[in-house]
Write a protein that holds these residues in place. Structure first.
Motif, mmCIF file in Angstrom:
data_model
loop_
_atom_site.group_PDB
_atom_site.id
_atom_site.type_symbol
_atom_site.label_atom_id
_atom_site.label_comp_id
_atom_site.label_asym_id
_atom_site.label_seq_id
_atom_site.Cartn_x
_atom_site.Cartn_y
_atom_site.Cartn_z
ATOM 1 N N ILE A 1 0.496 -4.715 -11.625
ATOM 2 C CA ILE A 1 0.678 -3.279 -12.041
ATOM 3 C C ILE A 1 1.333 -3.061 -13.432
ATOM 4 C CG2 ILE A 1 0.812 -2.581 -9.651
ATOM 5 C CD1 ILE A 1 3.765 -2.389 -9.758
ATOM 6 N N LEU B 1 2.137 1.942 -3.477
ATOM 7 C CA LEU B 1 1.315 2.407 -4.433
ATOM 8 C C LEU B 1 0.959 3.598 -4.291
ATOM 9 C CD1 LEU B 1 -1.588 -0.384 -4.059
ATOM 10 C CD2 LEU B 1 -0.444 0.309 -6.232
ATOM 11 N N TYR C 1 0.828 -1.105 0.040
ATOM 12 C CA TYR C 1 0.128 -0.074 -0.109
ATOM 13 C C TYR C 1 0.829 1.142 -0.137
ATOM 14 C CZ TYR C 1 -4.305 -2.705 1.094
ATOM 15 O OH TYR C 1 -5.359 -3.452 0.931
ATOM 16 N N LEU D 1 -5.999 4.308 -8.240
ATOM 17 C CA LEU D 1 -4.944 3.651 -8.418
ATOM 18 C C LEU D 1 -5.012 2.394 -9.444
ATOM 19 C CD1 LEU D 1 -4.312 2.823 -4.634
ATOM 20 C CD2 LEU D 1 -3.312 4.474 -5.998
#
Length: 397
Positions: A290, A180, A177, A377
């Protein structure tokens, strides 16, 4: 009056209230037009407080708190209507342009055969297993740390990165997290895999084990099993379950076992001393994929956002009410610490919604207008492994 008669009276009051509330909403729409003409913001806290004070002043004292709650909900609904009208009146905005570009990049087949994918850990790691479930014949680049996966994607060393983000036993992987928030990468896919841990060793018997190596999360997920072994066994944290298995095989130290997968036993020539040693039979880890550039692939049914809110009473409640009002299913809400700033609250949200729908950008922008800051995100599809891969994961861990 009996119960049925009382309910009839309540119905008559509700029938009288509904047209008045509709009238108030229509007036709120006209206020939005006036605010757009004058260049004013939607939220006007002083005006809302003025209304609350006037209403409560003329009400019995015992009704002050209920009226406060009711009118704050009315204010939220009015602001939502005004925001929607303002957003729809705009032809475009930077946020909507970004989402439109992401949607265009996701057209066609965004999952090429043989894609280069960065994962933390060595061959046999659970991230590697997740990558093989997400891609057809991926070329996997093994990285030592989570941060290196993000940097490999940002620097163009690979097309994708796969990382664990939460586990049903251990909870959120807070390091991911944090990364990110730090790196400009976008979530484009997710998968949930069953995790079945095994105890592996060069030894042949459980009674000879004096040390257990593994990743911190894997050790915690098997805490009950390890506790039953008693004080004679100590635990040691490694960077990855597969790294622990490889190191144990290479060093061949007496008394050493690792918490890892059957695949690692096969890869590194270790004996399986015990299968399924995890505390929970439904133990699962959720992995995200990602990329450097945001894209919204076909069938994207989930979105992850970071929101920053002013630290005052009711700020989060208003956002949650707005999400519910847009009929969005909120599947995760996590508070993230803000180092050096105690005045803001930052939250990570997972939401189920069709990210390819025409009204999706309007919904996101409407939500953004209620936050001090909002960062998307990623919008993506959360997939499940194929049946044969599901069976393989059950045996591998």
């Amino acid at each position: 009056m009996n119960l049925e008669e009382l309910r009839g009276e309540i119905d008559r009051v509700d029938d009288a209230l509904a047209p008045l509330l509709a009238q108030r909403m229509e007036l709120a729409s006209q206020v939005a037009q006036a605010k757009m003409a004058d260049g004013e913001q939607v939220h006007h806290p002083a005006r809302e407080q003025e209304v609350l004070q006037r209403i409560c002043k003329n009400a019995p004292e015992g009704l002050h708190q209920p009226l406060n709650m009711i009118y704050r909900t009315v204010f939220l609904a009015n602001r939502a209507r005004q925001h929607r009208l303002m957003v729809e009146a705009e032809e475009t905005s930077p946020l909507r342009q970004q989402l439109a570009a992401a949607l265009e990049r996701g057209q066609g087949d965004p999952w090429p055969v043989g894609a280069s994918v960065a994962c933390q850990g060595v061959e046999g790691a659970f991230s590697h297993i997740a990558a093989r479930n997400m891609f057809d014949q991926p070329r996997i680049l093994s990285m030592h740390e989570f941060d290196m996966v993000f940097r490999a994607v940002e620097q163009g060393l690979c097309n994708f990165g796969v990382l664990p983000i939460e586990n049903t036993t251990y909870g959120s992987v807070m390091r991911v997290y944090d990364l990110l928030r730090k790196h400009k990468c976008s979530i484009v896919r997710a998968i949930r895999l069953p995790v079945r841990h095994c105890l592996l060793s060069n030894e042949r018997f459980l009674k000879d084990i004096t040390e257990i190596w593994s990743h911190e999360q894997a050790l915690r997920q098997c805490d009950s099993f390890i506790q039953k072994l008693g004080d004679r066994v100590t635990t040691h944290v490694c960077d990855n379950t597969a790294i622990a298995a490889k190191r144990a095989a290479q060093e061949d130290r007496p008394g050493v076992a690792v918490v890892s997968s059957v695949e690692c036993a096969e890869l590194y020539g270790l004996n399986v001393l015990k299968h399924d040693i995890q505390d929970r039979s439904d133990n699962q880890t959720r992995f995200i994929c990602i990329t450097k550039q945001a894209m919204i692939p076909p069938r994207a049914n989930k979105s992850s956002v970071l929101i920053s809110l002013a630290n005052h009473a009711g700020a989060l409640a208003e956002i949650l009410q707005m999400i519910a009002g847009m009929e969005i299913n909120l599947t995760k809400l996590t508070n993230l610490p803000v180092l050096g700033n105690a005045l803001d609250a930052v939250f990570y949200l997972d939401m189920e919604c069709d990210a390819t729908a025409p009204n999706y950008p309007i919904m996101i922008e409407k939500l953004a207008r209620h936050c001090a800051q909002l960062d998307v995100l990623g919008s993506y599809e959360e997939i499940t492994p194929a049946r044969d891969e599901q069976t393989r994961c059950d045996s591998l861990g």
